[in-house]
Design a protein around this motif. Structure first.
Motif, PDB file in Angstrom:
ATOM      1  N   GLN A 258       7.131  -5.840   7.343  1.00  0.00           N
ATOM      2  CA  GLN A 258       8.322  -5.006   7.447  1.00  0.00           C
ATOM      3  C   GLN A 258       8.421  -3.999   6.300  1.00  0.00           C
ATOM      4  O   GLN A 258       8.991  -2.915   6.462  1.00  0.00           O
ATOM      5  CB  GLN A 258       9.572  -5.898   7.465  1.00  0.00           C
ATOM      6  N   ASP A 259       7.866  -4.352   5.133  1.00  0.00           N
ATOM      7  CA  ASP A 259       7.915  -3.417   4.003  1.00  0.00           C
ATOM      8  C   ASP A 259       6.800  -2.372   4.063  1.00  0.00           C
ATOM      9  O   ASP A 259       6.723  -1.485   3.200  1.00  0.00           O
ATOM     10  CB  ASP A 259       7.843  -4.174   2.677  1.00  0.00           C
ATOM     11  N   LEU A 260       5.942  -2.470   5.061  1.00  0.00           N
ATOM     12  CA  LEU A 260       4.895  -1.469   5.327  1.00  0.00           C
ATOM     13  C   LEU A 260       3.910  -1.310   4.179  1.00  0.00           C
ATOM     14  O   LEU A 260       3.289  -0.253   4.018  1.00  0.00           O
ATOM     15  CB  LEU A 260       5.518  -0.107   5.665  1.00  0.00           C
ATOM     16  N   ARG A 261       3.704  -2.351   3.386  1.00  0.00           N
ATOM     17  CA  ARG A 261       2.742  -2.241   2.287  1.00  0.00           C
ATOM     18  C   ARG A 261       1.305  -2.312   2.775  1.00  0.00           C
ATOM     19  O   ARG A 261       0.405  -1.709   2.188  1.00  0.00           O
ATOM     20  CB  ARG A 261       3.008  -3.333   1.245  1.00  0.00           C
ATOM     21  N   LEU A 262       1.075  -3.060   3.824  1.00  0.00           N
ATOM     22  CA  LEU A 262      -0.266  -3.163   4.379  1.00  0.00           C
ATOM     23  C   LEU A 262      -0.453  -2.105   5.464  1.00  0.00           C
ATOM     24  O   LEU A 262       0.465  -1.817   6.228  1.00  0.00           O
ATOM     25  CB  LEU A 262      -0.499  -4.560   4.958  1.00  0.00           C
ATOM     26  N   ARG A 263      -1.659  -1.556   5.543  1.00  0.00           N
ATOM     27  CA  ARG A 263      -1.930  -0.474   6.489  1.00  0.00           C
ATOM     28  C   ARG A 263      -3.164  -0.787   7.338  1.00  0.00           C
ATOM     29  O   ARG A 263      -4.083  -1.479   6.877  1.00  0.00           O
ATOM     30  CB  ARG A 263      -2.157   0.848   5.741  1.00  0.00           C
ATOM     31  N   PRO A 264      -3.197  -0.256   8.553  1.00  0.00           N
ATOM     32  CA  PRO A 264      -4.400  -0.416   9.382  1.00  0.00           C
ATOM     33  C   PRO A 264      -5.614   0.179   8.683  1.00  0.00           C
ATOM     34  O   PRO A 264      -5.526   1.219   8.029  1.00  0.00           O
ATOM     35  CB  PRO A 264      -4.045   0.360  10.658  1.00  0.00           C
ATOM     36  N   GLY A 265      -6.739  -0.499   8.817  1.00  0.00           N
ATOM     37  CA  GLY A 265      -7.978  -0.033   8.196  1.00  0.00           C
ATOM     38  C   GLY A 265      -8.251  -0.631   6.837  1.00  0.00           C
ATOM     39  O   GLY A 265      -9.354  -0.476   6.302  1.00  0.00           O
ATOM     40  N   MET A 266      -7.267  -1.323   6.247  1.00  0.00           N
ATOM     41  CA  MET A 266      -7.477  -1.935   4.939  1.00  0.00           C
ATOM     42  C   MET A 266      -8.534  -3.042   5.006  1.00  0.00           C
ATOM     43  O   MET A 266      -8.632  -3.768   5.997  1.00  0.00           O
ATOM     44  CB  MET A 266      -6.170  -2.540   4.424  1.00  0.00           C
ATOM     45  N   LEU A 267      -9.320  -3.154   3.915  1.00  0.00           N
ATOM     46  CA  LEU A 267     -10.220  -4.280   3.752  1.00  0.00           C
ATOM     47  C   LEU A 267      -9.425  -5.427   3.130  1.00  0.00           C
ATOM     48  O   LEU A 267      -8.840  -5.270   2.053  1.00  0.00           O
ATOM     49  CB  LEU A 267     -11.400  -3.914   2.853  1.00  0.00           C
TER      50      LEU A 267
END
Length: 350
Positions: A258-267
């Motif tokens: 919900q805090d949007l810290r993680l993003r698609p494409g991250m290792l």
């Protein structure tokens, strides 16, 4: 010169006799003519003990959006309206873009008027048919016209709706690829939409763990951007197929974002906690590696040391699982292993 040489020989013979006499004296002083026992080697020991072990599988994963689409133009036309604020959150149904739909609206209006007239004619023929003033064939033909126009109207309305591009779900808009007023071809990408309130994590697990994996198992996620922060989630799905090349199974986990810290494409560093088991554990510094094998020094009841080969399992910081070679309660050396060998007598120190 001869006298000097004789003196040297006599001196060497005397020294040899003195050394032999000393050895004889030492032998006579020791009981049964044996040497005294070697001094015990001071070491630190512990016992192999049963301890709970939380087994983990470590893997590298890739972040995926929970839902992700490319918003594209359905037909070739001018872009008359564009509502793309990059990085903005939108709700399902919000208008993102609109293509020039003047002709399509006119077509819908034409078909609606045509359908209204045909339906009026159909009602008139039905009234006449009730009094047998008209043939049934004329009534059927008119019904066919109404049905045909209705189908054409539904198709035209569908194409008209496609001229307006709406958000199919709640998400965040990506970078726009076109500008308002541009002529776009059918299939042109306008922007992207991603739902990352929940992040999916894709990773592979070796097939030897397949029997222990289950949907709902806890998953811990880490990333270099947040070095000391763990994100907790769970396994959402397990691929029913095993890759025949890597002999691994693909797994999807989900993490609240919900805090949007993680993003698609991250290792992502992924840790899956398997079932807790009680296993035989010893301190890691008790191991003595020789070639491809592992050994420990076991202390017997007579305080003598025996080198034992062991088979190890899982490792955790400072400890190692012993699969074979030792039993619970066996005493082993954990400090001073460099000073001992099989048959040496030890003394324990704290």
């Amino acid at each position: 010169m001869a006298k000097k040489h004789s003196a040297i020989v006599l001196f060497l013979l005397a020294a040899l006799l003195l050394f032999a006499g000393y050895l004889f004296y030492q032998t006579q002083q020791e009981p049964n003519g044996q040497r005294p026992p070697a001094r015990a080697v001071a070491v630190k020991t512990t016992e192999a003990a049963i301890q709970p072990l939380a087994r983990q599988v470590n893997a590298l994963g890739t972040g995926l959006a929970n839902n992700s689409v490319q918003l594209i133009a359905s037909s070739s036309e001018y872009l008359t309206y564009l509502n793309v604020i990059e990085g903005r959150s939108v709700q399902r149904g919000d208008v993102i873009a609109r293509l020039n739909d003047v002709e399509q609206r006119a077509r819908v209006a034409e078909l609606q008027a045509q359908l209204t007239e045909q339906q009026r004619q159909l009602e008139r023929l039905k009234n006449l048919a009730a009094t047998q003033a008209t043939a049934q064939s004329m009534l059927d033909e008119q019904q066919t016209r109404v049905n045909t126009t209705l189908a054409q109207l539904e198709s035209a309305e569908s194409r008209l709706r496609q001229m307006t591009i709406r958000a199919p779900f709640d998400g965040i808009l990506g970078l726009r690829s076109v500008s308002q007023g541009a002529y776009v071809n059918s299939g042109s990408v306008i922007t992207t939409l991603d739902d990352i309130s929940v992040l999916r994590v894709e990773f592979n697990v070796p097939e030897r763990f397949i029997a222990e994996l289950a949907v709902g198992m806890p998953v811990t996620i880490g990333n270099v951007a947040y070095r000391n922060v763990d994100f907790n989630g769970e396994i959402k799905a397990i691929d029913p197929r095993i890759d025949p090349v890597t002999r691994s199974v693909r797994v999807h986990g989900v993490v609240d974002n919900q805090d949007l810290r993680l993003r698609p494409g991250m290792l992502l560093d992924v840790r899956v906690t398997l079932t807790n088991q009680d296993v035989l554990m010893v301190p890691e510094n008790a191991l003595v590696p020789l070639q491809n094998r592992q050994y420990v020094y076991k202390v017997g009841t007579d305080n003598k040391v025996t080198q034992i080969q062991v088979q190890i399992g899982e490792r955790i910081p400072g400890w190692v699982e012993i699969v074979d070679g030792l039993s619970e309660g066996d005493e082993i050396i954990i400090e001073g292993v460099q000073k001992v060998r099989t048959g040496v007598t030890i003394s324990r120190v704290e």
